[in-house]
Design an enzyme around this catalytic site. Structure first.
Site, PDB file in Angstrom:
ATOM      1  CE  LYS A 192      -1.527   2.713   2.876  1.00 29.16           C
ATOM      2  NZ  LYS A 192      -1.348   3.956   2.102  1.00 29.16           N
ATOM      3  CD  GLU A 268      14.212   0.683   7.778  1.00 28.59           C
ATOM      4  OE1 GLU A 268      14.772   1.719   8.182  1.00 28.59           O
ATOM      5  OE2 GLU A 268      14.799  -0.417   7.721  1.00 28.59           O
ATOM      6  CB  CYS A 302      13.802   9.001   7.546  1.00 25.35           C
ATOM      7  SG  CYS A 302      14.604   7.977   6.304  1.00 25.35           S
ATOM      8  CD  GLU A 399      11.163  12.743  10.748  1.00 27.02           C
ATOM      9  OE1 GLU A 399       9.992  12.454  11.036  1.00 27.02           O
ATOM     10  OE2 GLU A 399      11.920  11.986  10.121  1.00 27.02           O
TER      11      GLU A 399
HETATM   12  P1  NAP Z   1       3.057   8.332   7.734  1.00 28.21           P
HETATM   13  O1  NAP Z   1       2.015   9.347   7.914  1.00 28.21           O
HETATM   14  O2  NAP Z   1       3.444   7.489   8.901  1.00 28.21           O
HETATM   15  O3  NAP Z   1       2.549   7.415   6.525  1.00 28.21           O
HETATM   16  C1  NAP Z   1       3.328   6.362   6.025  1.00 28.21           C
HETATM   17  C2  NAP Z   1       2.420   5.352   5.378  1.00 28.21           C
HETATM   18  O4  NAP Z   1       1.553   4.793   6.371  1.00 28.21           O
HETATM   19  C3  NAP Z   1       1.504   5.913   4.304  1.00 28.21           C
HETATM   20  O5  NAP Z   1       1.321   4.938   3.306  1.00 28.21           O
HETATM   21  C4  NAP Z   1       0.213   6.128   5.069  1.00 28.21           C
HETATM   22  O6  NAP Z   1      -0.936   6.109   4.274  1.00 28.21           O
HETATM   23  C5  NAP Z   1       0.212   4.924   5.954  1.00 28.21           C
HETATM   24  N1  NAP Z   1      -0.613   5.048   7.151  1.00 28.21           N
HETATM   25  C6  NAP Z   1      -0.896   6.154   7.869  1.00 28.21           C
HETATM   26  N2  NAP Z   1      -1.684   5.836   8.918  1.00 28.21           N
HETATM   27  C7  NAP Z   1      -1.912   4.496   8.841  1.00 28.21           C
HETATM   28  C8  NAP Z   1      -2.639   3.570   9.628  1.00 28.21           C
HETATM   29  N3  NAP Z   1      -3.315   3.944  10.716  1.00 28.21           N
HETATM   30  N4  NAP Z   1      -2.664   2.272   9.263  1.00 28.21           N
HETATM   31  C9  NAP Z   1      -1.993   1.867   8.170  1.00 28.21           C
HETATM   32  N5  NAP Z   1      -1.266   2.694   7.383  1.00 28.21           N
HETATM   33  C10 NAP Z   1      -1.233   3.998   7.718  1.00 28.21           C
HETATM   34  O7  NAP Z   1       4.417   8.937   7.201  1.00 28.21           O
HETATM   35  P2  NAP Z   1       4.656   9.899   5.969  1.00 28.21           P
HETATM   36  O8  NAP Z   1       4.245  11.256   6.354  1.00 28.21           O
HETATM   37  O9  NAP Z   1       4.079   9.297   4.731  1.00 28.21           O
HETATM   38  O10 NAP Z   1       6.244   9.808   5.811  1.00 28.21           O
HETATM   39  C11 NAP Z   1       7.107  10.594   6.550  1.00 28.21           C
HETATM   40  C12 NAP Z   1       7.671   9.819   7.720  1.00 28.21           C
HETATM   41  O11 NAP Z   1       8.305   8.642   7.232  1.00 28.21           O
HETATM   42  C13 NAP Z   1       8.763  10.594   8.435  1.00 28.21           C
HETATM   43  O12 NAP Z   1       8.616  10.434   9.826  1.00 28.21           O
HETATM   44  C14 NAP Z   1      10.053   9.925   7.945  1.00 28.21           C
HETATM   45  O13 NAP Z   1      11.144  10.044   8.824  1.00 28.21           O
HETATM   46  C15 NAP Z   1       9.603   8.513   7.798  1.00 28.21           C
HETATM   47  N6  NAP Z   1      10.497   7.779   6.890  1.00 28.21           N
HETATM   48  C16 NAP Z   1      11.358   6.869   7.417  1.00 28.21           C
HETATM   49  C17 NAP Z   1      12.240   6.197   6.587  1.00 28.21           C
HETATM   50  C18 NAP Z   1      13.213   5.191   7.133  1.00 28.21           C
HETATM   51  O14 NAP Z   1      13.769   4.446   6.346  1.00 28.21           O
HETATM   52  N7  NAP Z   1      13.436   5.143   8.439  1.00 28.21           N
HETATM   53  C19 NAP Z   1      12.237   6.450   5.213  1.00 28.21           C
HETATM   54  C20 NAP Z   1      11.344   7.387   4.704  1.00 28.21           C
HETATM   55  C21 NAP Z   1      10.466   8.053   5.563  1.00 28.21           C
HETATM   56  P3  NAP Z   1      -1.602   7.480   3.761  1.00 28.21           P
HETATM   57  O15 NAP Z   1      -0.722   7.960   2.709  1.00 28.21           O
HETATM   58  O16 NAP Z   1      -2.921   7.066   3.271  1.00 28.21           O
HETATM   59  O17 NAP Z   1      -1.694   8.407   4.926  1.00 28.21           O
END
Ligand code: NAP
Length: 496
Positions: A192, A268, A302, A399
């Site tokens: 997804k 991650e 990240c 962040e």
């Molecule tokens: P996010 O809001 O946590 O969303 C990530 C994914 O999870 C999206 O596909 C989102 O879907 C989905 N999601 C959200 N709520 C969910 C739930 N309750 N159940 C299942 N899936 C759910 O993060 P983001 O804003 O997209 O990305 C930024 C974050 O990712 C930052 O904190 C960054 O540091 C982190 N990140 C970490 C890494 C690493 O390798 N450590 C790499 C890249 C990014 P929707 O799009 O529909 O909301």
């Protein structure tokens, strides 16, 4: 700066958008969501709609999991490693051959400059190549019982059907980092992507299909309501593993849901990377590395350097040189020639960055460059350098996810390490020093999963990417990355 809100989309952009499948990919078929609904994908540089994709229901996601389960129970888990390797290799070649088209698509949905989209595509493709090579090398071992009475046979077997959830900031690479090792290991999967950037993942699915990946091995569901669509799948006993890339907050919720079926999890999550510059560092090198660590992906990574800790004797020179470079970077739509800084993903993200800067300034930080959003369409925020940042400024703890570099100073190595480790996150740290002994000493004491030594970029398909503390569980890339998709089974053999 000009924006594209008032112009007709060039034919090349429209052709790329038209070529993307907009449906769900389930059991090797492209199909609409059960409810027939769709949702919009927007260009963050203009806010205009660029596509509509299928909006999955919870039943669609369960169907996709069923397809992954059937494919795994069928032939896939015992398929020939060379077959899996060849599929990955063909997909790698196809992505490289189509990288211009894929880069344009990524820039249109995510906003980053074209050169950065190309870099992500090369990085994302490198996982397909790396795991094409690893697919034929994942074997167990054979040992003699210490009493000489039997033999111990250890084998590696695929974990089973996996669920992958990926973020918007690296729409392709965060997928291939999971899909490539899972395919190499013989797992099947349901992916997804983020609702803000589903198009790159849909293109990737089509490329893998064309490369010969059998139906059901990879299934993609796009959804506007991720929580309600994914929770039933995570709680379903057919799922054997969850791999998530995204925020720590959502990761925590998903770990809770995973407990029910005792799923293997890879997480991650978020970061708060410190960037340390010691007094023996080459300042120009450190500034060049800081630009990479801070400005890659418009700061929406990240791994982005979130705070700079600089030895007080060189802090003034470092800050002035960094501000000169960041202040001169060209902002604009990522598709425009020469643009170095694209828009932030949406207005919420831009407003959050503005709020963090305002908080720091209200508490006494000084702005060396930037410090404000741009008026007009698109979610642009000017590259910003802050000095005299007080210890209680929120952006040292949270962040930022934007082009803002807060600088603090330190007097000693111990003080620098204490400041770097003063966070619940532990993904990556960067350090600049000409003294190799110091680099090793400090590198060992930093509480992170990765350390960039005299470089502002650590990502590499052959290396274990991942964090400690609240930055995550598990590793992606390298031999560690495929181990996440393999179970170890042991057979005790009697020989007489
Ligand atoms: P996010 O809001 O946590 O969303 C990530 C994914 O999870 C999206 O596909 C989102 O879907 C989905 N999601 C959200 N709520 C969910 C739930 N309750 N159940 C299942 N899936 C759910 O993060 P983001 O804003 O997209 O990305 C930024 C974050 O990712 C930052 O904190 C960054 O540091 C982190 N990140 C970490 C890494 C690493 O390798 N450590 C790499 C890249 C990014 P929707 O799009 O529909 O909301």
């Amino acid at each position: 700066m000009s924006t594209r809100a008032d112009r007709i989309r060039p034919a090349a952009e429209q052709a790329v958008l038209d070529a993307v499948p907009k449906q769900l990919y389930v059991a090797g078929e492209w199909r609409d969501g059960a409810g027939g609904a769709t949702f919009a994908v927007e260009d963050p540089a203009t806010g205009e709609q660029i596509a509509r994709v299928a909006d999955a229901t919870p039943q669609d996601a369960l169907d996709a999991l069923g397809a992954a389960h059937d494919a795994w129970r069928g032939d896939w888990r015992s398929s020939a490693p060379r077959e899996r390797s060849d599929i990955l290799r063909r997909a790698y070649e196809a992505i490289v051959a189509r990288s211009d088209e894929l880069a344009l698509l990524m820039t249109l949905e995510m906003g980053k400059p074209l050169a950065e989209s190309k870099a992500e595509i090369a990085y994302g493709a490198s996982f397909l190549r790396w795991y094409a090579e690893e697919a034929v090398r994942s074997d167990g071992r054979f040992a003699t019982h210490e009493a000489g009475t039997g033999r111990l046979l250890t084998m590696k077997q695929p974990v089973g059907p996996c669920v992958f959830i990926t973020p918007w900031n690296f729409p392709l690479a965060m997928g291939t980092r999971k899909i490539a090792p899972a395919v190499a290991a013989g797992c099947t999967m349901l992916v997804k992507p983020a609702k803000l950037t589903p198009l790159s993942m849909l293109m990737l699915a089509q490329i893998l299909e064309e490369a010969g990946l059998p139906g059901g091995v990879l299934n993609v569901v796009t959804a506007s309501s991720s929580g309600s669509v994914m929770e039933p799948v995570i709680r379903d006993p057919r799922t054997r593993k969850l791999s998530f890339t995204g925020s720590t907050e959502v990761g925590r919720t998903l770990i809770g849901q995973s407990a029910e079926q005792v799923l293997r999890v890879s997480m991650e999550l978020g970061g708060n990377a410190p960037f340390l510059v010691f007094d023996d560092a080459d300042v120009d090198d450190a500034v060049a590395g800081a630009i990479v660590a801070k400005m890659r992906n418009i700061g929406e990574a990240c791994t982005a350097a979130n705070r700079f800790h600089v030895a007080s004797s060189i802090a003034g020179e470092f800050a002035d040189k960094l501000a000169a470079k960041m202040g001169a970077m060209k902002l604009g739509p990522g598709t425009q020639e020469g643009v170095e800084v694209g828009p932030l993903i949406d207005c919420e993200q831009r407003d959050k960055v503005a709020e963090l800067v305002e908080d720091a300034v209200a508490k006494g930080a000084r702005v060396l460059c930037g410090g404000e959003a741009l008026d007009g369409p698109g979610n642009f925020y000017k590259p910003t350098v802050l000095i005299d940042v007080p210890a209680d400024a929120r952006l040292l703890k949270e962040e930022i996810f934007g082009p803002v570099a807060p600088i603090r100073t330190f007097e000693s190595e111990d003080e620098a390490i204490a400041a770097a480790n003063d966070t619940e996150f532990g993904l990556v740290a960067y350090l600049y020093s000409a003294d190799l002994k110091r680099a090793l000493r400090v590198g060992e004491r930093l509480e992170t999963g990765m350390v960039g030594v005299n470089q502002g970029l650590v990502s590499n398909a052959g290396a274990p990417f991942g964090g400690v503390k609240q930055s995550g569980i598990g590793r992606e890339g390298g031999p560690e990355g495929i181990a996440e998709y393999l179970e170890t089974k042991y057979l005790a053999l009697a020989i007489d």
